[in-house]
Scaffold this motif. Structure first.
Motif, PDB file in Angstrom:
ATOM      1  N   UNK B 511      49.419  41.818  46.438  1.00  7.53           N
ATOM      2  CA  UNK B 511      48.395  41.986  45.409  1.00  7.53           C
ATOM      3  C   UNK B 511      48.690  43.308  44.715  1.00  7.53           C
ATOM      4  N   UNK B 512      48.100  43.500  43.538  1.00  8.03           N
ATOM      5  CA  UNK B 512      48.340  44.742  42.830  1.00  8.03           C
ATOM      6  C   UNK B 512      47.042  45.540  42.802  1.00  8.03           C
ATOM      7  N   UNK B 513      47.167  46.843  43.125  1.00  7.12           N
ATOM      8  CA  UNK B 513      46.020  47.738  43.090  1.00  7.12           C
ATOM      9  C   UNK B 513      46.236  48.778  42.006  1.00  7.12           C
ATOM     10  N   UNK B 514      45.168  49.201  41.416  1.00 11.60           N
ATOM     11  CA  UNK B 514      45.292  50.265  40.431  1.00 11.60           C
ATOM     12  C   UNK B 514      43.925  50.681  39.980  1.00 11.60           C
ATOM     13  N   UNK B 515      43.904  51.435  38.886  1.00 15.12           N
ATOM     14  CA  UNK B 515      42.626  51.871  38.366  1.00 15.12           C
ATOM     15  C   UNK B 515      42.822  52.520  37.016  1.00 15.12           C
ATOM     16  N   UNK B 516      41.700  52.845  36.368  1.00 12.99           N
ATOM     17  CA  UNK B 516      41.829  53.535  35.085  1.00 12.99           C
ATOM     18  C   UNK B 516      40.875  54.720  35.035  1.00 12.99           C
TER      19      UNK B 516
END
Lengths: 309, 539
Positions: B511-516
Motif C-alpha cells: 500500500x502507499x502511505x503519504x500525506x500533505x
C-alpha cells in the motif's frame, strides 16, 4: 620554505596515484553488475544489456577501465556518471557546499572549544571545569545521528528557529543548524585538548616569570599561555577540517545537504566507479593540502619552528 | 605589536574559513535566488529523486525521472485516478482484429517550442526507442510491434497515413495494446530532440501539463522546477501554477519537512514514522493500495520442487505462511495479504479465483501436504529465501522463513545477498540455488502486465523459468479477446493454473502511505501510487 612546499607536493603524487588505483580496484571488486541494476526487477534482453555495458565501458577488463579513466583525468576530464552528468561539474557543484558547511562547523568548533577549554584550564578543578567535563563526555558518547534528529525535531520542527532541512542553493542560514551539530560532535575533544594544553603551559617557568615581572592577567593569559597552547589544538582543528571537507555523510543525509557525502554515498550504492574514484581522489588531495597548510601554520605559531629543507 | 601576533594561528584559521564562506556563498547567489522564485505562493512542492539520467521518454524506467516525464509530456492516452484510460493527444484508437491498430492524433496540440504534435512526433519517438543500437531501457515496450528485433537494427512496422493518422501492426493479437499507450515509452518527441539526444534530455521540450521553468529548472541533486504549460489542452490541466520536485537523501528529512510545512506532498512515509504518521497528520494522511505485488519465486530447477512432488511442497509452503500476522506485526498494516497474482487496484481483479485458498494459513493442511511430498522423495537440506540486504527486506523474509520453519518443522532461513545488483546478477545468470524474493510494480493498469512478462514461457522477467503450455494458451486467448472484460476472464482462468503450479508464492500487496501539508488541498493518489499533481490546489 618554497622548497619545503614543493617537496611536500611532490610527495603527494604517489599517494594520489596509489589511492586512485586502490579505490578503483575496490569498487571494481564489488560483486554484481551495475548495468543490470539499472533495469530494476526486470530482466533485460542480453542484447540490450550488452549495449548498455559497452556505453559505460563495463565490458572491458579492470586494467583497461582504470587506464581509460586515468588518461582522461590527466586531461581534467573526470568522465560522466551513469546519469550522463559530467563528474567534473558534480565536483564543482558539491564541494563548495560541503566546504561552506565544514568552514562554518570549524568556526563554531574553534570558538566554543577555545573559550570553554581556556576557561576550564585556568580554573582547573572548579565547578565550571567539572560541569564541562560531564557535558563533553556526554557529547563524545552520543552518536551524531541522534544529535541530528534531536536538533532537527526540536530546533527545526517544534521551535521553528531553523529550517528542518537545507533548501536549494544551501544558503548560510540553513547551514547553521547542521554546522552547529557537527561542531558539537567534534568540540568535546577540542575542549579537553585545549584545557590540558593550557594547564601544561600555565605551569611553565616563563608564565611565572611574566607574572613576577608584574604583567597583568589580561596580557599573560592570551599572549603567554593561550598562544603557546595552540599547537596541539591547531593540529586537531586541521584534522577535523579535513574530515569535514571530505563529507559528513550522516549529517548531510539527515539535513538533505547536496554536498560531497551525499553524492558519494549514492554513487557507492549504485556502483558508479568514475564518480566514486573522482570524489575520493579529490578528497585525498584536499586532505593532503590541509595537512601541508597546518604544518606551515606551526611556524607561525612558534617562531622556533623553521622549515629549511 | 606583539599582541597582534598573538594566536595568529587561530586567527588565520578563522579568517581562512570566513573567506571560504564568503567565496562560496557569493558563487551561489544565482541558485538561491531562483529557489526563491520557485517558492512562490502557488507552486506545489513534492518529494522526488534525482532522475537516473537524461529525461528521455524511452530510457527513464524509475520513479524519480518518471514523475518529471509524466508531467512534461502528454501521450496518446493518460490514466485517471482509477487507472481507466482517457484520450489525451489521441482522437481515436481503433482496430478490427487486435493486430492492426489505427491511431488518430488530435489536431491543434503543440510542443512548448511551437512545433505541432503530429503522427510523426509519435512514430519517430517509437522508432528511436525500439532501435537496438540506441539501447533504450524501455525498448521492451515495443516488443509486441512487428519488426521489433533484439538481433539487429530493424524498423517497426508503423505506417504514417497522413499528418495526424498512423497504423501499427503487431506480431500477435493484443487486446490491451491501447491500454499500454499511456506509459512514458509511448510519449511523442519533438523533431529537435534527435539533433543531440543527450543534450535534449537535459532540457526536454514536452507537450504535457507542465514545462521546465527556465534554463536552470533542473538543479542536479537538488530539485526540478516545472511551471504550468498554458498551451496544454488535454484533461490534466493544472490547478496550480507549477510544481517543484525536491530530491531528498532520506525519507526522514522529507517527512520532517512535511511536518513543518516546507514540503506540500510526500508520497512515502519513513518506516520509523509508520506507526505515528496518521496521528501526526490527521486527515492529511493517506494510506491506500498500490499496484505492487510481492512474492518469492521458487525456480523449478531446484531439487524437490518440480513434478507432483514440487506441486505438493509449493502448496505446503504457501499454506505455512501466516500472511495476516506478518503484514500486521512486521509491516504495521502497510501491506495487505495477497489473494491473487495481480493487485486490487487493477481492473478485473478478483479475490475469489478458484484455487486461491492455497494462500490461506492452514498448519494441518500444510503438514499433511509436506508429508505426502516426503512420501514421494524424502526432504533434506534447508529451505532458503534470498533477498538483497541493501533494502529493508530482512525482517519480513526472516518472519516468512520462521513461519515455514515452525509449521513444517524443516530448516528455513533468509539468505542475504549484499547488494541489489549482485542479487539481480545471480538471478539473471541463474546461479542462485534457492528461492528468492520477487516483486512487480505495474507499468500499465492491466491484468496481463502482472502475468505475461513474469510467467509466460521465456518471458523477459520469467526468472524462475516457469513454463506451462496451458497457461500460455490462455494468455494468448485473452490477448486476442474482443473486449477487456472477455480478456480478463481468460486471465483469471490463467491464474487458476498459477495457483496450482505456484511458480511464485504470492505474499501481499503493497500500500502507499503519504500525506500533505496544511497549505494544499485536493491531494489524490493515482493507481500507480503517484500523486495527481495537476489536481492539487494551493490554499
Amino acid at each position: 620554505m618554497a622548497f619545503y612546499i614543493l617537496r611536500r607536493l611532490l610527495q603527494a603524487i604517489p599517494v594520489l596515484l596509489g589511492a586512485t588505483f586502490l579505490i578503483y580496484f575496490m569498487v571494481f571488486a564489488m560483486p554484481g553488475n551495475p548495468a543490470l541494476a539499472l533495469f530494476g526487477e526486470r530482466t533485460p534482453n542480453p542484447a540490450v544489456l550488452a549495449q548498455v555495458e559497452a556505453r559505460y565501458h563495463l565490458d572491458q577488463p579492470f586494467i583497461v577501465q582504470y587506464l581509460y579513466y586515468l588518461g582522461n583525468v590527466f586531461r581534467l576530464d573526470f568522465g560522466t556518471s551513469f546519469s550522463g552528468q559530467p563528474i567534473g561539474e558534480t565536483l564543482l557543484r558539491t564541494f563548495p557546499v560541503t566546504a561552506r558547511l565544514a568552514a562554518l562547523a570549524i568556526l563554531f568548533e574553534m570558538i566554543i572549544g577555545l573559550a570553554v577549554g581556556l576557561w576550564s584550564g585556568l580554573r582547573k578543578g572548579g565547578v565550571f571545569d567539572s560541569v564541562t567535563l560531564v557535558i563533553s563526555l556526554v557529547l563524545i558518547s552520543v552518536p551524531i545521528f541522534v544529535l541530528c534528529f534531536l536538533g532537527q525535531f526540536f530546533l527545526g520542527y517544534k521551535l521553528g528557529w531553523f529550517r528542518s532541512t537545507v533548501s536549494a542553493g544551501a544558503p548560510i542560514q540553513d547551514l547553521i543548524l547542521p554546522a552547529l551539530i557537527l561542531a558539537f560532535s567534534l568540540v568535546a575533544f577540542n575542549i579537553r585538548l585545549t584545557r590540558s594544553s593550557v594547564i601544561e603551559t600555565a605551569g611553565n617557568d616563563f608564565v611565572r616569570t611574566a607574572y613576577s615581572k608584574g604583567l597583568r592577567r589580561s596580557r599573560v593569559i592570551p599572549v603567554h599561555i593561550l598562544r603557546n597552547s595552540l599547537i596541539p589544538v591547531t593540529t586537531n582543528l586541521g584534522a577535523d577540517f579535513g574530515i569535514l571537507l571530505v563529507g559528513a555523510t550522516v549529517t548531510e543525509g539527515i539535513f538533505n545537504v547536496p554536498g560531497v557525502g551525499n553524492t558519494l554515498y549514492k554513487a557507492i550504492v549504485i556502483g558508479e566507479r568514475p564518480t566514486v574514484v573522482s570524489f575520493v581522489t579529490v578528497m585525498v588531495l584536499l586532505y593532503l593540502v590541509v595537512n601541508i597548510l597546518i604544518d606551515l601554520l606551526y611556524a607561525v605559531l612558534d617562531p622556533r619552528i623553521r622549515y629549511v629543507k | 605589536m606583539k599582541f597582534r601576533k598573538l594566536g595568529l594561528g587561530a586567527v588565520a584559521l578563522a579568517s581562512a574559513s570566513v573567506l571560504l564562506l564568503a567565496a562560496c556563498s557569493s558563487g551561489d547567489t544565482g541558485a538561491t535566488s531562483s529557489s526563491g522564485a520557485s517558492g512562490s505562493a502557488s507552486y506545489i512542492t513534492a518529494n522526488g529523486s534525482e532522475p537516473s539520467g537524461p529525461l528521455l521518454t524511452t530510457n527513464i524506467n524509475e520513479t524519480g525521472g518518471g514523475k518529471v516525464i509524466d508531467n512534461l509530456y502528454a501521450g496518446l492516452i493518460y490514466y485517471d485516478a482509477d487507472g481507466a484510460p482517457v484520450n489525451d493527444m489521441a482522437e481515436s484508437i481503433t482496430t478490427d482484429d487486435n493486430v492492426t491498430f489505427t491511431i488518430k492524433v488530435a489536431e491543434g496540440n503543440t510542443f512548448t517550442n511551437g512545433e505541432d504534435v503530429t503522427a510523426k512526433s509519435f512514430v519517430d519517438a517509437w522508432q528511436y526507442g525500439a532501435l537496438l543500437s540506441n539501447a533504450q531501457l524501455n525498448s521492451y515496450f515495443f516488443e509486441p510491434i512487428a519488426g521489433f528485433s533484439y538481433d539487429e537494427d530493424s524498423p517497426l512496422d508503423i505506417t504514417i497515413v497522413d499528418d495526424y493518422t498512423f497504423t501499427v501492426v503487431l506480431n500477435a493479437p493484443t487486446a490491451d495494446f491501447p491500454l499500454r499507450l499511456g506509459y512514458s515509452a509511448f510519449y511523442p518527441l519533438p523533431s529537435v530532440a534527435y539533433d543531440d539526444i543527450d543534450a535534449y534530455g537535459e532540457a526536454p521540450i514536452g507537450n504535457g501539463p507542465y514545462m521546465l521553468d527556465g534554463d536552470d529548472a533542473w538543479q542536479h541533486d537538488v530539485q526540478i522546477t516545472l511551471k504550468k504549460n498554458p498551451d496544454y489542452t488535454g484533461g490534466r490541466a493544472p490547478q496550480n501554477d507549477g510544481l517543484v520536485l525536491k530530491f531528498y537523501a532520506s525519507e526522514d528529512s522529507a517527512y520532517s519537512d512535511l511536518l513543518s510545512d516546507n514540503l506540500d506532498v510526500l508520497d512515502v512515509i519513513p518506516s520509523a514514522s509508520l506507526t505515528s504518521f496518521e496521528s501526526d497528520l490527521g486527515d492529511r494522511a493517506f494510506n491506500q493500495p498500490a499496484a505492487i505485488f510481492q512474492s518469492f519465486t521458487i525456480p523449478s530447477r531446484l531439487p524437490h520442487f518440480s513434478g507432483p512432488e514440487g506441486e505438493l511442497r509449493r502448496a505446503a509452503i504457501s499454506h505455512a505462511i501466516d500472511r495476516e500476522s506478518i503484514t500486521k506485526t512486521i509491516f504495521n498494516d502497510t501491506r495487505t495479504p495477497a489473494h491473487d497474482f495481480t493487485s486490487p487496484v487493477i481492473d478485473g481483479y478478483s479475490e475469489d479465483i478458484t484455487g486461491s485458498d492455497v494462500l490461506d494459513y492452514d498448519e494441518d493442511l500444510a503438514k499433511s501436504l509436506w508429508a505426502q511430498a516426503d512420501a514421494i522423495a524424502p526432504w533434506d537440506g534447508t529451505f532458503e529465501i534470498a533477498y538483497n540486504a541493501d533494502s529493508s527486506h530482512k525482517d519480513w523474509v526472516d518472519a516468512t522463513a520462521n513461519s515455514i520453519k515452525n509449521v513444517l518443522g524443516i530448516d528455513a532461513v533468509g539468505t542475504a545477498v549484499p547488494t541489489f545488483d549482485q542479487f539481480r546478477t545471480e538471478i539473471t545468470d541463474r546461479s542462485i540455488q534457492s528461492a528468492f524474493r520477487t516483486g512487480w510494480q505495474a507499468d500499465y493498469p492491466g491484468l496481463f502486465n502482472f502475468l505475461g512478462p513474469i510467467y509466460a514461457t521465456n518471458a523477459g522477467s520469467n526468472d524462475g523459468d516457469y513454463s506451462n503450455p496451458a497457461f500460455d494458451a490462455l494468455l494468448a486467448q485473452g490477448s486476442a479477446a474482443g473486449s477487456v472484460d472477455e480478456a480478463n476472464t481468460y486471465f483469471q482462468q490463467a491464474q487458476e493454473i498459477l495457483f496450482k503450479d505456484l511458480p511464485a508464492i504470492p505474499l501481499w500487496y503493497a500500500t502507499v502511505q503519504g500525506g500533505h501539508s496544511t497549505l494544499v488541498d485536493n491531494v489524490a493518489i493515482d493507481w500507480h501510487s503517484v500523486p495527481l499533481y495537476y489536481q492539487i490546489t494551493k490554499k
